[in-house]
Design an enzyme around this catalytic site. Structure first.
Site, PDB file in Angstrom:
ATOM      1  N   CYS A 106       0.013   4.415  -5.817  1.00 54.16           N
ATOM      2  CA  CYS A 106      -1.030   5.097  -5.022  1.00 54.16           C
ATOM      3  C   CYS A 106      -1.954   4.117  -4.318  1.00 54.16           C
ATOM      4  O   CYS A 106      -2.594   4.469  -3.322  1.00 54.16           O
ATOM      5  CB  CYS A 106      -1.912   5.968  -5.914  1.00 54.16           C
TER       6      CYS A 106
ATOM      7  N   HIS B 122       1.896  14.399  -8.209  1.00 53.95           N
ATOM      8  CA  HIS B 122       2.767  13.982  -7.112  1.00 53.95           C
ATOM      9  C   HIS B 122       4.168  13.651  -7.642  1.00 53.95           C
ATOM     10  O   HIS B 122       4.323  13.343  -8.830  1.00 53.95           O
ATOM     11  CB  HIS B 122       2.222  12.699  -6.467  1.00 53.95           C
TER      12      HIS B 122
END
Ligand code: CIR
Length: 258
Positions: free
Chosen positions: A253, A166
């Site tokens: 996250c 990501h």
């Protein structure tokens, strides 16, 4: 300095040991230890002055503790994403109730097929949102995302990435014009206007720190990053995320912060 009042987290489920990973050589997460680390993470968020909503573990989705991915929360609206990982896509339905406690129905937006987007690919810098085009987030997802942002007077732009999962795996904004950058992100011209704090390759995992109301939370065990963040003038809290690292997950996250 107070910007965030709330955080949403989801307890890890036992099935997390079957979560997606690009680093099987690190071994499977130890569930009991992961729970303890999650407790410490929640404590750290609370210390930074936010009220934490703790969602229950969801055994159907091994990666569901990475609650950042199924939504993007902004000061003006919440956006339910459309995760590109098929085993995670259903997590988007499970975040809606929690968002509804904080955002009115009409301010909850949705990324629709064929667009895909995961929150880990979104980095907020004030009212601008960088969106990483990754294996999980596609061009159409980013197009829809920017269209939604603009409706609320916010803006967005695309950043390409090749090497990491990501966008925020490798680059994180810690306010005051300071940006932690590692690997492929050190040379991106779009980040030239920020004060880039370069993370050494050996500590690349720790590029994923989070700024929480003036304090920076740093993963435990990365002395160079800890030193660099302190040198930039921030009070720090460290939290051990070793069990989440085994699933390519980091500090950002594990929560939605707004
Ligand atoms: C996944 O591959 O989706 C999870 N194992 C890790 C997700 C990490 N989330 C994030 O960077 N926002």
């Amino acid at each position: 300095m107070k910007k965030f009042n709330h955080a949403i987290v989801r307890r890890p489920c036992k099935a997390m040991v079957e979560g997606i990973t690009s680093a099987p050589e690190l071994g499977k997460p130890d569930y009991e230890l992961a729970l303890k680390q999650h407790d410490a993470y929640i404590e750290a968020l609370k210390q930074c002055g936010v009220e934490v909503t703790v969602l229950p573990a969801d055994e159907r989705y091994p990666d569901s503790c990475f609650v950042e991915d199924p939504a993007v929360v902004t000061r003006a609206c919440a956006i339910v994403t459309n995760p590109g990982a098929s085993s995670r896509n259903g997590e988007k339905y499970e975040i809606i109730d929690a968002l509804q406690k904080f955002y009115p129905e009409e301010k909850i937006e949705y990324i629709q097929d064929p667009g895909t987007l995961e929150g880990g690919d979104v980095m907020m810098v004030g009212d601008h949102f960088y969106a990483g085009r990754s294996a999980r987030t596609n061009e159409e997802g980013i197009r829809q995302f920017i269209e939604i942002l603009e409706k609320y007077g916010l803006s967005g732009s695309e950043v390409t990435l090749e090497k990491v999962l990501h966008l925020k795996t490798g680059v994180n904004y810690i306010e005051d014009n300071n940006m932690l950058v590692s690997g492929e992100f050190t040379e991106k011209p779009e980040f030239d206007k920020y004060n880039k704090i370069e993370i050494p390759e050996a500590e690349a995992y720790a590029a994923n720190c989070i700024w929480m109301n003036g304090t920076v939370i740093v993963p435990e065990g990365f002395p160079a990053v800890l030193e660099a963040v302190k040198k930039a003038g921030y009070p720090v809290i460290t939290v051990d995320t070793s069990e989440y690292r085994k699933l390519d997950g980091g500090l950002s996250c594990l929560s939605l912060r707004f």
